[in-house]
Design an enzyme around this catalytic site. Sequence first.
Site, PDB file in Angstrom:
ATOM      1  N   HIS A   8       6.702  -0.880  10.385  1.00  0.00           N
ATOM      2  CA  HIS A   8       8.069  -0.756  10.896  1.00  0.00           C
ATOM      3  C   HIS A   8       9.108  -0.858   9.775  1.00  0.00           C
ATOM      4  O   HIS A   8       8.800  -1.274   8.650  1.00  0.00           O
ATOM      5  CB  HIS A   8       8.336  -1.862  11.913  1.00  0.00           C
ATOM      6  CG  HIS A   8       8.166  -3.230  11.317  1.00  0.00           C
ATOM      7  ND1 HIS A   8       9.125  -3.842  10.536  1.00  0.00           N
ATOM      8  CD2 HIS A   8       7.118  -4.089  11.372  1.00  0.00           C
ATOM      9  CE1 HIS A   8       8.688  -5.011  10.134  1.00  0.00           C
ATOM     10  NE2 HIS A   8       7.471  -5.193  10.630  1.00  0.00           N
ATOM     11  N   GLU A  82       1.831  -7.535  15.787  1.00  0.00           N
ATOM     12  CA  GLU A  82       1.486  -8.261  14.577  1.00  0.00           C
ATOM     13  C   GLU A  82       0.480  -9.373  14.851  1.00  0.00           C
ATOM     14  O   GLU A  82       0.380  -9.887  15.968  1.00  0.00           O
ATOM     15  CB  GLU A  82       2.756  -8.846  13.944  1.00  0.00           C
ATOM     16  CG  GLU A  82       2.549  -9.535  12.605  1.00  0.00           C
ATOM     17  CD  GLU A  82       1.898  -8.672  11.528  1.00  0.00           C
ATOM     18  OE1 GLU A  82       0.718  -8.292  11.701  1.00  0.00           O
ATOM     19  OE2 GLU A  82       2.570  -8.381  10.516  1.00  0.00           O
TER      20      GLU A  82
END
Length: 235
Positions: A8, A82
């Site tokens: 990201h 994550e």
Amino acid sequence: MRLLLIRHGQTPSNLGHFLDTSLPGPGLTDLGLRQAAALPGALAGEDIAALYASTLTRTQLTAAPLAAERAIEVRIRDGIRELSAGDLEMRADEEAIRQYLTTVFAWPAGDLARRLPGGEDGAEALARFDAVVAEAAEAEKHRTVALVSHGAAIRVWAAARARNVTVDFAARHGLDNTGVVVVEGSPDSGWTALSWAGTVVPAVTASGVADGGLAGRTLPGPETGPAPAPDQPTT
């Protein structure tokens, strides 16, 4: 099939080096928004059939310009979020970062039962990421799929699943915001990494070991030199 594993764009937590892994997470900085806006151009040569993002806000914001440019939907999946920091959540000190890195890079080295206090173990983390990859492979077969995920998740999955990515390579090669790891293969035949943020990944030798290191065994830490810099793993 071809997988584009995309980290990201920049977040405020990246600037502070925080272990920020919980939902929904922060948005993007101004630079992060510019990085996301640049993705369609950077990936202009890729014929992307499907686009996935994690359940965290930052990956969805990163995927949005690419989805708009290609006129495709973003498929939101929790499996590529994550790696959980557990009780280390939102810490930014060197001790916490080293503990996080040493734990998650133990997983592709074979210690799947290891976990951070309050977090997941390696078997759980890799299984959820594998499930999204398997879904994409079943849906798109031999086409190209982009997964917008997170730095530690991408590096650990690649070290565990790509035959030519050693633990040492993944631990010592960070992934900048909107950096891309390109792999090819399938869940059945296995995966080969073609490039890592523009760097060619060493080929597999006849013995099954990637040139430049012992396959899957070296961990970051005092015995093997310094762990990656704090800005490398922070989510």
